[in-house]
Design an enzyme around this catalytic site. Structure first.
Site, mmCIF file in Angstrom:
data_model
loop_
_atom_site.group_PDB
_atom_site.id
_atom_site.type_symbol
_atom_site.label_atom_id
_atom_site.label_comp_id
_atom_site.label_asym_id
_atom_site.label_seq_id
_atom_site.Cartn_x
_atom_site.Cartn_y
_atom_site.Cartn_z
ATOM 1 N N SER A 159 59.413 72.863 104.878
ATOM 2 C CA SER A 159 59.570 71.433 104.586
ATOM 3 C C SER A 159 59.238 70.629 105.829
ATOM 4 C CB SER A 159 61.017 71.132 104.160
ATOM 5 O OG SER A 159 61.269 69.738 104.139
ATOM 6 N N TYR A 172 69.670 71.607 106.841
ATOM 7 C CA TYR A 172 68.504 72.009 106.043
ATOM 8 C C TYR A 172 67.249 72.008 106.906
ATOM 9 C CZ TYR A 172 64.930 71.788 102.366
ATOM 10 O OH TYR A 172 63.827 72.026 101.579
ATOM 11 N N LYS A 176 64.587 75.044 107.903
ATOM 12 C CA LYS A 176 63.163 74.964 107.604
ATOM 13 C C LYS A 176 62.309 75.091 108.865
ATOM 14 C CE LYS A 176 63.454 74.935 103.251
ATOM 15 N NZ LYS A 176 62.895 76.078 102.503
#
Length: 271
Positions: A159, A172, A176
């Protein structure tokens, strides 16, 4: 340079290849499964829920490939946080189709939305376990079979969140960023066996996973303000990149991260 006969037809051809795609019952994973099947791959549709996977597999079987043949797909339910289930996914695929040519690590979680300083330990651990550790496990379970045939492609769906800080998606983003480094390490370790490993880093894509970001008009407008294309993306717009990385078209690319974000990073100064 003179193109070889039918080069245009074979460059993205996946006929005879076996592709395992985690989290492929919906969103980006589903789009990749359908497009790889369309290009001739035999697809393993996998996520935790067998019934949701079966719908995608049926969609593939009821369609035809670009060569005019029936699409092929099987369902192997798997909770990627369970190491034994990941091994069963690999073993079942090899038992059924004899090989794994393409591995797409797409399954991911994000159970927390807010500043990292407020994230509970169990939520942080879950993000790291599912988004990093499971990918590490699965890639190294599948790679030996690829190494025996001196050919393979590993694709990790990362991401753009792994490229900058965030006050709402910090943990998160950390996971990533780690996925990008995982791809680089895999590229170095398995490259001598002709195994390629790359990441795709999507921007905001219209999936259930990112619903909290695009369903709210105010958040969506803020999130895409700096996007050169001034819109969010569609899962199918990520699938094409996955086909490229899995096919002969991408055979000299490894250890890289493809950013597909509607021009968000190049236009970052306007945010």
């Amino acid at each position: 340079m003179t193109l070889a006969p039918n080069a245009r037809d074979t460059l993205f051809d996946l006929t005879g290849k076996v592709a395992v795609i985690t989290g492929s019952s919906r969103g980006i994973g589903r789009a990749i499964a359908i497009r790889m099947a369309q290009h001739g791959a035999k697809v393993v549709v996998t996520s935790r829920k067998a019934d949701a996977c079966e719908k995608v597999a049926e969609e593939i079987r009821s369609a035809t490939t670009l060569n005019g043949e029936a699409g092929e797909a099987i369902v192997v339910p798997c909770n990627v946080s369970e190491k034994a289930q990941l091994q069963a996914l690999v073993d079942t695929t090899i038992k059924h189709w004899g090989r794994i040519d393409i591995l797409v690590c797409n399954a991911a979680v994000n159970p927390f939305f807010g500043p990292s300083k407020d994230i509970p330990d169990d939520a942080f651990d879950k993000i790291m376990d599912v988004n990093i550790k499971s990918n590490h496990w699965l890639c190294n379970m599948a790679a030996p079979d690829m190494a025996r045939r001196q050919d393979g492609a590993i694709i990790i769906i990362s991401s753009v969140g792994g490229l900058f800080g965030s006050n709402t998606l910090g943990a998160y983003g950390i996971s990533k960023a780690a996925d990008m480094q995982l791809a680089r390490n895999l590229a170095v370790e398995w490259g001598p066996q002709n195994i390629r490993a790359n990441c795709i880093a999507p921007g905001l894509i219209k999936t259930d996973f990112a619903r909290a970001l695009w369903e709210n008009p105010e958040i969506s407008k803020k999130a895409t303000k700096g996007y050169a294309l001034k819109r969010i993306g569609d899962p199918d717009e990520i699938a094409g990149a996955a086909v490229f990385l899995a096919s002969a078209a991408g055979r000299f690319m490894t250890g890289q991260t493809m950013i597909i974000d509607g021009g968000g990073m190049v236009n970052f100064q306007s945010v």
